[in-house]
Design an enzyme around this catalytic site. Structure first.
Site, PDB file in Angstrom:
ATOM      1  N   ASN A  13       0.764  -1.074  -0.002  1.00  0.00           N
ATOM      2  CA  ASN A  13      -0.148   0.213  -0.359  1.00  0.00           C
ATOM      3  C   ASN A  13       0.977   1.092  -0.232  1.00  0.00           C
ATOM      4  O   ASN A  13       1.342   1.129   0.877  1.00  0.00           O
ATOM      5  CB  ASN A  13      -0.866   0.055   1.010  1.00  0.00           C
ATOM      6  N   TRP A  14       1.364   1.859  -1.117  1.00  0.00           N
ATOM      7  CA  TRP A  14       1.627   2.762  -1.051  1.00  0.00           C
ATOM      8  C   TRP A  14       1.504   4.139  -0.537  1.00  0.00           C
ATOM      9  O   TRP A  14       2.447   5.039  -0.352  1.00  0.00           O
ATOM     10  CB  TRP A  14       2.060   3.443  -2.802  1.00  0.00           C
ATOM     11  N   LYS A  15      -0.122   4.563  -0.668  1.00  0.00           N
ATOM     12  CA  LYS A  15      -0.175   4.920   0.487  1.00  0.00           C
ATOM     13  C   LYS A  15      -0.111   6.867  -0.257  1.00  0.00           C
ATOM     14  O   LYS A  15      -0.221   6.199  -1.740  1.00  0.00           O
ATOM     15  CB  LYS A  15      -0.493   6.141   1.373  1.00  0.00           C
ATOM     16  N   HIS A 100      -9.506   1.428   4.815  1.00  0.00           N
ATOM     17  CA  HIS A 100      -8.293   1.309   5.918  1.00  0.00           C
ATOM     18  C   HIS A 100      -8.421   2.388   6.933  1.00  0.00           C
ATOM     19  O   HIS A 100      -8.750   3.637   6.484  1.00  0.00           O
ATOM     20  CB  HIS A 100      -6.962   2.529   4.131  1.00  0.00           C
ATOM     21  N   GLU A 102      -6.845   5.419   8.140  1.00  0.00           N
ATOM     22  CA  GLU A 102      -6.812   6.232   7.303  1.00  0.00           C
ATOM     23  C   GLU A 102      -7.496   6.911   6.428  1.00  0.00           C
ATOM     24  O   GLU A 102      -8.124   8.182   6.948  1.00  0.00           O
ATOM     25  CB  GLU A 102      -4.572   6.447   6.655  1.00  0.00           C
ATOM     26  N   GLU A 170      -5.645  -4.351  11.017  1.00  0.00           N
ATOM     27  CA  GLU A 170      -4.367  -3.307  10.630  1.00  0.00           C
ATOM     28  C   GLU A 170      -4.831  -3.076  11.743  1.00  0.00           C
ATOM     29  O   GLU A 170      -5.104  -1.630  12.254  1.00  0.00           O
ATOM     30  CB  GLU A 170      -4.073  -3.013   9.361  1.00  0.00           C
ATOM     31  N   GLY A 176       2.790   2.808  10.717  1.00  0.00           N
ATOM     32  CA  GLY A 176       4.063   3.704  10.679  1.00  0.00           C
ATOM     33  C   GLY A 176       4.270   4.126  11.760  1.00  0.00           C
ATOM     34  O   GLY A 176       5.325   4.659  11.890  1.00  0.00           O
ATOM     35  N   SER A 215       3.810  -1.629  10.089  1.00  0.00           N
ATOM     36  CA  SER A 215       4.885  -2.007  10.520  1.00  0.00           C
ATOM     37  C   SER A 215       5.616  -3.045  10.392  1.00  0.00           C
ATOM     38  O   SER A 215       6.635  -3.710  10.258  1.00  0.00           O
ATOM     39  CB  SER A 215       5.344  -1.640  11.638  1.00  0.00           C
ATOM     40  N   GLY A 236       2.824  -1.088   4.203  1.00  0.00           N
ATOM     41  CA  GLY A 236       3.147   0.442   3.890  1.00  0.00           C
ATOM     42  C   GLY A 236       4.219   0.910   3.255  1.00  0.00           C
ATOM     43  O   GLY A 236       4.919   0.800   2.658  1.00  0.00           O
ATOM     44  N   GLY A 237       4.424   1.572   4.038  1.00  0.00           N
ATOM     45  CA  GLY A 237       6.268   1.822   4.436  1.00  0.00           C
ATOM     46  C   GLY A 237       7.177   0.976   3.681  1.00  0.00           C
ATOM     47  O   GLY A 237       8.078   1.748   2.698  1.00  0.00           O
TER      48      GLY A 237
HETATM   49  P1  PGA Z   1       3.179   0.441   7.862  1.00  0.00           P
HETATM   50  O1  PGA Z   1       1.555   0.512   6.905  1.00  0.00           O
HETATM   51  O2  PGA Z   1       3.274  -1.031   6.791  1.00  0.00           O
HETATM   52  O3  PGA Z   1       4.061   1.713   6.820  1.00  0.00           O
HETATM   53  O4  PGA Z   1       2.499   0.283   8.564  1.00  0.00           O
HETATM   54  C1  PGA Z   1       0.687  -0.823   6.682  1.00  0.00           C
HETATM   55  C2  PGA Z   1      -0.752  -0.352   6.241  1.00  0.00           C
HETATM   56  O5  PGA Z   1      -1.073   1.124   6.744  1.00  0.00           O
HETATM   57  O6  PGA Z   1      -0.782  -0.936   4.962  1.00  0.00           O
END
Ligand code: PGA
Length: 253
Positions: A13-15, A100, A102, A170, A176, A215, A236-237
C-alpha cells in the site's frame, strides 16, 4: 473441517507516495520475480491513482497485480475529486482497498460507507481488501475484539467469497510506528476474525485470506507470516522499495 490451502498475499500500500520515477521500483520488482521459478504468494501493489495506468503497462503479463487504495461507492457522477471502482478497473487495477484506518479517520468513513465501497468494488469486478483494526485507546480499554467484530459485521458484504474478498487486520497503533503486537495478540485477533467469518459465510470464511498489516518489514516478516491464520501482509512503508518488498516475498518462498 480441514483447513483449506490459502495462498499468501503480499500487498503493498503505497499511500500518498510515488511519482512517475518510482516506476524503477516496479521494474526492479518485476524483473526479480521473473527470475523466481515458482512464486508461492500473490503479489499486489496499490500505488496512488496517478500511477496506476503507467504501472499497468509495466506489469502486463507478470505476476504483479495492481489495486487502488480507495474508491467511491457510486460508479460515476458529480463527486469532485473521487475515483470510482469502474475507473480503477479501466486503468488496469484488479483490486481495491477499502476501509483503511487512514480513510476511516482522515475522512470519517463509517463501516456503512466502507460496506458500500466494498460492494461497488465487487460490482465492478474488482477483488476487495477490507481493512479492520482497533486504535490504541480501544486496545487499552480491552475493546479490540468488539471493535474488530463490529467492523467485520458492518463492512463485509453478505455473500462475500474467498476468491473476491480479503480481510486485512491492521491495528491502528502499529501502522507506520515500528511497533507490532505480540505473536499471541496477532493470532488471537486473526483467530477471532476466522471464527466470525466462518460463522457468517461458512466454508468461504475458512478459505478467506486474512492479512496482517502494521509495520511489517523484512526484519519481522519471518516471524509474522507463519503465524496461525495469517495469510500474508498489507505493507505500507516497506513496500515502497523493491528490495524490501522482495525480502518480504522471499519469506513466503
Ligand atoms: P505500514 O502501513 O506498513 O507503513 O505500517 C501499513 C498500512 O497502513 O497498510
Amino acid at each position: 473441517m480441514p483447513t483449506p490451502k490459502r495462498t499468501p498475499l503480499i500487498a503493498g500500500n503505497w499511500k500518498m507516495n510515488g511519482l512517475r520515477n518510482s516506476s524503477q521500483e516496479i521494474i526492479q520488482l518485476r524483473d526479480h520475480l521473473a527470475q523466481v521459478p515458482s512464486l508461492n504468494c500473490d503479489v499486489l501493489i496499490c500505488p496512488p491513482f496517478t500511477l496506476l495506468n503507467t504501472f499497468a503497462d509495466l506489469v502486463h503479463n507478470t505476476p504483479i497485480q495492481l489495486g487502488g487504495q480507495d474508491c467511491h461507492s457510486a460508479a460515476s457522477g458529480a463527486h469532485t475529486g473521487d475515483i470510482s471502482a469502474p475507473m480503477l478497473k479501466d486503468c488496469g487495477a484488479g483490486w481495491v482497498i477499502v476501509g483503511h484506518s487512514e480513510r476511516r479517520s482522515d475522512h470519517g468513513e463509517s463501516s456503512q460507507l466502507v460496506l458500500d465501497k466494498a460492494k461497488a468494488g465487487l460490482k465492478a469486478g474488482l477483488n476487495v481488501i477490507v481493512c479492520v483494526g482497533e486504535t490504541e485507546v480501544q486496545r487499552d480499554a480491552g475493546e479490540t475484539l468488539a471493535v474488530v467484530g463490529e467492523q467485520l459485521t458492518h463492512s463485509v458484504p453478505a455473500g462475500s467469497t474467498a476468491a473476491k474478498l480479503v480481510i486485512a487486520y491492521e491495528p491502528v497503533w502499529a501502522i507506520g510506528t515500528g511497533r507490532t503486537p505480540t505473536d499471541q495478540e496477532i493470532e488471537q485477533v486473526h483467530g477471532f476474525i476466522r471464527q466470525q467469518l466462518t460463522k457468517r459465510i461458512g466454508e468461504q470464511g475458512q478459505a478467506m485470506r486474512c492479512l496482517y498489516g502494521g509495520s511489517v518489514k523484512p526484519s519481522n516478516a519471518a516471524q509474522i507470516l507463519p503465524l496461525n491464520d495469517v495469510d500474508g501482509a498489507l505493507i505500507g512503508g516497506a513496500s515502497l522499495k523493491a528490495r524490501d518488498l522482495i525480502d518480504v516475498i522471499n519469506h513466503c518462498n
